[in-house]
Scaffold this active site. Structure first.
Site, short mmCIF file in Angstrom:
data_model
loop_
_atom_site.label_atom_id
_atom_site.label_comp_id
_atom_site.label_asym_id
_atom_site.label_seq_id
_atom_site.Cartn_x
_atom_site.Cartn_y
_atom_site.Cartn_z
N ARG A 188 -32.07 -7.44 -14.52
CA ARG A 188 -31.45 -7.46 -15.84
C ARG A 188 -32.52 -6.04 -16.22
NH1 ARG A 188 -33.39 -10.36 -19.76
NH2 ARG A 188 -33.50 -12.20 -18.39
N TYR B 130 -11.53 4.57 -31.57
CA TYR B 130 -11.02 3.59 -30.90
C TYR B 130 -11.28 2.19 -31.50
CZ TYR B 130 -11.37 0.60 -26.77
OH TYR B 130 -11.29 -0.19 -25.92
N ASP C 195 -19.12 9.79 -29.12
CA ASP C 195 -18.29 9.03 -28.26
C ASP C 195 -17.35 10.09 -27.67
OD1 ASP C 195 -16.21 8.01 -26.91
OD2 ASP C 195 -15.87 6.28 -28.00
N LYS D 84 -13.20 5.29 -17.94
CA LYS D 84 -12.33 6.36 -18.06
C LYS D 84 -12.21 7.37 -17.29
CE LYS D 84 -10.97 3.19 -21.25
NZ LYS D 84 -11.31 3.28 -22.70
C1 LIG Z 1 -12.08 2.42 -23.76
C2 LIG Z 1 -13.00 3.13 -24.68
C3 LIG Z 1 -14.02 2.57 -25.18
C4 LIG Z 1 -14.37 1.35 -24.81
O1 LIG Z 1 -14.86 1.29 -23.47
P1 LIG Z 1 -14.68 -0.14 -22.46
O2 LIG Z 1 -15.13 0.22 -21.24
O3 LIG Z 1 -13.16 -0.58 -22.65
O4 LIG Z 1 -15.66 -1.18 -23.05
C5 LIG Z 1 -14.68 3.13 -26.46
N1 LIG Z 1 -14.28 4.47 -26.67
C6 LIG Z 1 -13.07 5.25 -26.36
C7 LIG Z 1 -12.75 6.49 -26.73
C8 LIG Z 1 -12.54 4.41 -25.45
O5 LIG Z 1 -11.40 5.17 -25.07
#
Ligand SMILES: *Cc1c(COP(=O)(O)O)cnc(C)c1O
Length: 377
Positions: free
Chosen positions: A48, A100, A173, A198
């Site tokens: 962890r 998001y 982000d 992604k």
């Molecule tokens: C998908 C996404 C998230 C969250 O990510 P997860 O892996 O689904 O928890 C956060 N910000 C953006 C822009 C995203 O496309």
């Protein structure tokens, strides 16, 4: 500095020191032995806390982003939650009001539960960010670049200057820009985040999130503790798969960008379409900032708004045969979604908006699919 494409393709020129193997191994061990003096043999104690498989990944993303340290989490939102875990009661968070949806939902939840003030600003006017800051009280400004699903691009350099002047930290982000195209830390952000689910992984077969910091400071040390104590770490097998996926990031990204540009141009000319939101189009309100900030392509994400409203939008999605009707983004397969349906009734997204994630298929097939699905709408 090595070019990103070389760094990614070679997993940072990995060669196994004992076997000569050129693929990094998986180390799934959750506990680590001690020597005769009860000293640790490596730098590892328990799964962890950290593990050699995550550290390989963390090293690569640090180089890509020009950061000092990185941490992977079990999902994007686990990483985002760890950032906001550092905010104290009575402090203040600033973020765009449409971004998001999971991040907005999380911010609303913690602000209500913990007496944290939350300002959600309208990013279509960039001065709104500056006006939202409360010097001495704002702890974190969180932005997306580009912002989902309008794909507005906030000027990170300006946001960083204003955020720092107010004594706060800027988190970006960068999921939809990928580290190939936007270097948020170099532009002044303190922390950059990616949902590695992604583009980084690119194969729609795992959830992961990553934070990269420009400097190891008090906030970062707290985030390290949060991951250790709340346990949102990535599994070793996922870490390894992600390492494999990342090797082709630059070429997947490039193909998605090229196809997305052609698709955006096709859609912009289509009579059923009211508006296309793609930062690569000169018609996009953020095009000038995007040209400066997205230095290696505008990405594979776009939205379009249908002239005939919600019914036409939903009908368009149901007719898609090559685009897959699913949410998410950044995978090799192209996706189409009626965003309002996916986000649910509390969504602020316009009802006539469709979101596309452009993958790496033949662009002719993709355009043909959109053409047939839009026929007569
Ligand atoms: C998908 C996404 C998230 C969250 O990510 P997860 O892996 O689904 O928890 C956060 N910000 C953006 C822009 C995203 O496309």
């Amino acid at each position: 500095m090595k070019d990103n494409k070389t760094l990614l393709a070679q997993a940072n020129h990995y060669i196994n020191p004992s076997s000569g193997g050129i693929v990094p191994p998986i180390d799934p061990s959750v506990t680590f032995a001690r020597d005769d003096d009860l000293e640790l043999i490596g730098n590892y104690v328990y799964g962890r806390y950290s593990n050699p498989t995550y550290e390989q990944l963390e090293g690569i993303i640090c180089e890509l982003e020009g950061g000092e340290k990185a941490l992977f989490f079990a999902s994007g939102l686990a990483a985002i939650a760890a950032v906001f875990e550092t905010v104290n009661m009575g402090e203040h968070i600033v973020a765009p009001k449409v971004m998001y949806h999971g991040t907005v939902d999380w911010l609303k939840r913690i602000s209500e539960k913990r007496n944290i003030e939350l300002t959600l600003f309208d990013p279509s006017d960039p001065t709104n960010l500056t006006r939202s800051l409360i010097p001495g009280k704002t702890a974190i400004v969180w932005i997306e670049s580009p912002i989902n699903p309008s794909w507005d691009v906030i000027d990170i350099e300006k946001a960083a200057d204003d955020t720092h002047a107010a004594g706060a930290i800027l988190g970006v982000d960068g999921t939809a820009a990928s580290p190939i195209s936007t270097q948020a830390l170099n532009l002044g952000a303190d922390i950059v985040f990616h949902s590695a689910t992604k583009y980084l992984n690119g194969h729609s077969d795992l959830n992961a999130g990553v934070l990269v910091t420009g400097a190891v400071n008090k906030c970062w040390e707290e985030i390290v503790d949060v991951r250790r104590l709340t346990g949102g770490i990535l599994g070793s097998f996922e870490a390894w798969l992600l390492l494999r996926g990342m090797r082709t990031l630059s070429i997947r990204w490039q193909r998605s960008c090229e196809s997305a540009m052609q698709i955006a141009e096709f859609l912009e000319e289509h009579p059923a379409v009211e508006r296309v939101l793609y930062p690569g189009l000169p018609s996009h309100p953020s095009h000038e900032i995007a040209k400066r900030q997205m230095t290696n392509g505008f990405g594979g994400m776009m939205s379009l708004q249908m002239k005939r409203g919600q019914e036409a939008a939903r009908e368009f999605v149901t007719r898609a045969k090559v685009f897959v009707r699913a949410t998410s983004l950044g995978g090799v397969e192209s996706l189409i979604e009626h965003r309002r349906t996916v986000e649910g009734p509390h969504s602020e997204v316009p009802v006539n908006l469709i979101r596309l994630s452009v993958g790496i298929e033949s662009v002719e097939d993709l355009i043909e699919d959109l053409r047939q699905a839009l026929e007569g709408l």
